[in-house]
Design a protein around this motif. Sequence first.
Motif, PDB file in Angstrom:
ATOM      1  N   CYS A  60       0.838  -1.202   0.085  1.00  0.00           N
ATOM      2  CA  CYS A  60       0.102  -0.041   0.127  1.00  0.00           C
ATOM      3  C   CYS A  60       0.810   0.858  -0.129  1.00  0.00           C
ATOM      4  O   CYS A  60       1.856   1.307   0.847  1.00  0.00           O
ATOM      5  CB  CYS A  60      -0.884  -0.032   1.196  1.00  0.00           C
ATOM      6  SG  CYS A  60      -2.289   1.074   1.202  1.00  0.00           S
ATOM      7  N   CYS A  66      -5.405   1.309  -4.321  1.00  0.00           N
ATOM      8  CA  CYS A  66      -5.361   2.185  -3.284  1.00  0.00           C
ATOM      9  C   CYS A  66      -5.245   3.519  -3.572  1.00  0.00           C
ATOM     10  O   CYS A  66      -4.582   4.397  -3.367  1.00  0.00           O
ATOM     11  CB  CYS A  66      -4.092   1.856  -2.517  1.00  0.00           C
ATOM     12  SG  CYS A  66      -3.598   0.265  -2.253  1.00  0.00           S
ATOM     13  N   PHE A  76      -8.901  -0.254  -0.209  1.00  0.00           N
ATOM     14  CA  PHE A  76      -8.455  -1.616  -0.815  1.00  0.00           C
ATOM     15  C   PHE A  76      -8.049  -2.228   0.504  1.00  0.00           C
ATOM     16  O   PHE A  76      -8.316  -3.708   0.731  1.00  0.00           O
ATOM     17  CB  PHE A  76      -7.671  -1.215  -1.841  1.00  0.00           C
ATOM     18  CG  PHE A  76      -7.124  -2.794  -2.494  1.00  0.00           C
ATOM     19  CD1 PHE A  76      -8.211  -3.395  -3.178  1.00  0.00           C
ATOM     20  CD2 PHE A  76      -5.964  -3.543  -2.225  1.00  0.00           C
ATOM     21  CE1 PHE A  76      -7.994  -4.736  -3.830  1.00  0.00           C
ATOM     22  CE2 PHE A  76      -5.744  -4.647  -2.853  1.00  0.00           C
ATOM     23  CZ  PHE A  76      -6.682  -5.345  -3.533  1.00  0.00           C
TER      24      PHE A  76
END
Length: 376
Positions: A60, A66, A76
Amino acid sequence: MAAKNNVFTDKETINWFKASKALNVAKQGLTDFLDKQLQNVHAALGKCCGNCPIEKLIPCPTNPYCNKRKRNYCPFHKSQKPQPCPTCDHVKQNIILQHRYSGPSWRNTRAENWAQDYWEIGKCFLPPDGYSHVCSVQESDFNGVISIMLNCLHFQTCLSSSCLSPPPPDKQCPLEKVRQIGRDVRHTSDNKVTDADQQDYFQTLSTLLADPNCLQHDPSATIACTTLRDIQLQNDHMSIEELEEYERGKADFRRNLIQFYTTKMNTVSVSPLWEGCDKPVCDIFVTPKLISIIIEKDGSRTKTNHTIQQYKDIFYNDKKLNRVLIEGDPGTGKSTFLIKLALDWCEAVLLHNPIHLSTFSDVDTLKDFQFLFTFH
Ligand SMILES: [Zn+2]
Ligand SMILES: [Zn+2]
């Protein structure tokens, strides 16, 4: 029935019926082949631990998953934080290597099932949206089947080289042409195909199904080839069966349209200065104040003081209206209203989600419209 007569006598409409049928036949003919090859891909990629969902395996932020909406909150990764797992990361790397554009469709796949289900790996090679609930090759559509063959490099080894040269995404690539046939037939505005195009479609599909590398020896592909020849030779009148095919074609088109509205048009940007700050329309929507304007035959306009409170007020006067114009100053919410209208229509005709809040209470009015197109 006049409409039925027109449908049955128009040569180009009959061509479209045949092309549409040909796509279904071709998909059926490719299914066993695809199934078998995906099992080979699955076996070659290595084993997963079976405990890691895809959210865990993707760092991430990773675009486009994301798309951060708030600071420190990733939609997400909301239920699972990224966490390395050497076993699954290895498989994940192999999937990336197998993907022609190094961009597997992670959103489609359930990585915790990679170990036992080859289709979950196959889904990584599908188009990015709209396939997460498709459970098998059989359930997938023509576009999905061809997309896997285009996106997964393994298929270079089981199709003859002429199928993929020039390589995708070159439009001259024969397999790209096959995919384009699917798009042209499914997304037609008038359900017509010229004689020349029809011949070309059948030729291209038959060539693929008889590909000398593997398909030539595949029983399903061989049957499909014969069926294609039969369809092409069929005389040009339509049976009840073909009429059903036509109805199915329309139903497919409607499903595609609904998929488009609910996956591609369901968010709006809330700030032009802050890119990526999109919100679901249904979360932020406020019904704008709408009043009806009567446009006379000579073009003159009369504002009424009749506030719109129902969809009926928009789409009916004495009878059903086929075209409606929404006007307003910039920034008053016209686009958002139209997107919300499209989403309400999807709910009314197909989805029936009990928690969906429609703009007006009479959402069932929208059921009267087989198709709804919004233009901005
Ligand atoms: Zn994230
Ligand atoms: Zn793992």
